[in-house]
Design an enzyme around this catalytic site. Sequence first.
Site, PDB file in Angstrom:
ATOM      1  CE  LYS A  68     -93.567 -13.690   7.505  1.00  6.86           C
ATOM      2  NZ  LYS A  68     -92.470 -13.551   6.518  1.00  6.86           N
ATOM      3  CB  THR A 101     -94.606  -5.886   0.878  1.00 12.13           C
ATOM      4  OG1 THR A 101     -93.460  -5.467   1.629  1.00 12.13           O
ATOM      5  CG2 THR A 101     -94.955  -4.813  -0.125  1.00 12.13           C
ATOM      6  CG  ASP A 146     -88.361 -13.860   8.816  1.00 18.93           C
ATOM      7  OD1 ASP A 146     -87.406 -13.143   8.472  1.00 18.93           O
ATOM      8  OD2 ASP A 146     -89.370 -14.032   8.109  1.00 18.93           O
ATOM      9  CB  SER A 150     -88.269  -9.347   8.028  1.00 20.31           C
ATOM     10  OG  SER A 150     -87.354  -9.835   7.079  1.00 20.31           O
TER      11      SER A 150
END
Length: 556
Positions: free
Chosen positions: A161, A42, A318, A151
Amino acid sequence: MHERAGTVALPADLIDSAEVVGAYYDIEPDPSDVNQRVSFGTSGHRGSSLDGRFNEAHIVAITAAIVEYRASQGVDGPLFIGRDTHALSEPAWRTALEVLAAAGVDTRIDSRGSYTPTPAVSVAILGANGAPGALRTCGPGLADGIVVTPSHNPPRDGGFKYNPPHGGPADADATGWIADRANEILAEGWRKVPRIIGSGLLDDEHIVPFDYTTFYVDQLDTVIDIDAIRSAGVRIGADPLGGASVDYWAAIAERYGLDLTVVNPVVDPSWPFMTLDWDGKIRMDCSSPYAMASLRQAMTPDENGDTPYDIATGNDADSDRHGIVTPDGLMNPNHYLAVAIEYLFTHRPGWSSEAAVGKTLVSSALIDRVVDSLGRRLIEVPVGFKHFVPGLLDGSVGFGGEESAGASFLRRDGTVWSTDKDGIILALLASEILAVTGKTPSQLHDEQVERFGASAYARIDAPANREEKARLAALSPEDVAATDLAGDPIVATLVRAPGNGEAIGGLKVATEHAWFAARPSGTEDVYKIYGESFKGPEHLAEVQEAAKRLVSDALG
């Protein structure tokens, strides 16, 4: 629960950053090993270099695939790239630049040569593409972006990402294509990919500095009522948790004249100052009471009932997640989302009266009750912030939030701010709430409990092998034979989210007073059971046990 959860990390808990970076270059993944192939979850491709899951080969292949993908989609403008403070982020960032420069992609890097929060990249992409309300960043062409971050994952991990022109997380069609093509490149020979290597890389004509910090910070007053915060003299303690927001908080304090202290300005890729999370790992999860133990301790009232800050906040590496600490303690993420929603939809006259509230289907039903009281429409979507992007982009969704402490919302005039999670504005909102209402978010949550009831919410894991997880993801409502859940009649059995009709990838079962959702883990042999009850913790435990039986029966 680890016996040292919530205590400061010891030397034995820390990674050897040099070893992690060395493995990035030294270990070559085996494309035939499913565990070492490119796989987008995700939030992008994640893994550790030490396990052969995040290495130079992966980043060369993924970046080359992104170059091909953006060309196929007519994306011909600049690519905005940012990175967080994980040890693997800088080498992966540089590898990506080598591929992008060789491909002739106009790439915008941080002008300070430093870290860039995820929301700052999103805001920059939207600015480049002329989104309503946004400042324009640069010239012609359609822009997109990359954020190099895992993250809140532990220090040994890396992450990568892609954000397409809408500025938010890429959808499954995009990430599926990119992952498949990247794996083809791995198999065909990733060393064939053209790269510009050497000390002159950052001087290449295609690598252009961009002041992400100023562009982001100077627009914050279009999202947050900063004048109210300053006038009220709210004392803010902002803890970046060693992440990318560290310089942003200092810039915010200076730009707007706030009484804001950067609680811990230290950046160290081994995170020696962190307290261990529930499982004994270092994890920059600002919603975890264990990872946030130091900030919680700092906010403990003294003998006079005083605290050093009125509001203290944390962000992950992040900065796309938020943690809110008041004198009452660390707020549960669901509780803060409910408070934020009620405040925003009663204090943003510039928003459309038709603007809806978006939430993931595993978020608290308290949000449902709050939204209903506001007379607003609730849009319930599967897990993944990408589902909020269209509504935030056109202003039809005023607020989108996840139970994992990720959210974003519109500018004060009802136009788009970011289409990715923004932990910085959610942290600042807590101070605006206090400044405007005279009450902390935790006090407002207590008032919500009086009106809507108190709930018990938790997530647990249950064992499941690969085949069982696949069957869980493919269940239909007809596979559920049960008619009650923990003593209450079942009123809904869902395998698709009611807000957009997208597949849940699991199952959600609801009664009038409780619900559970079961979703397979993408990385472990377990499935996750999210549950909530408005009848108390004992009833929640009954719901969890009933959920296991119900899922087991449905799987056959």
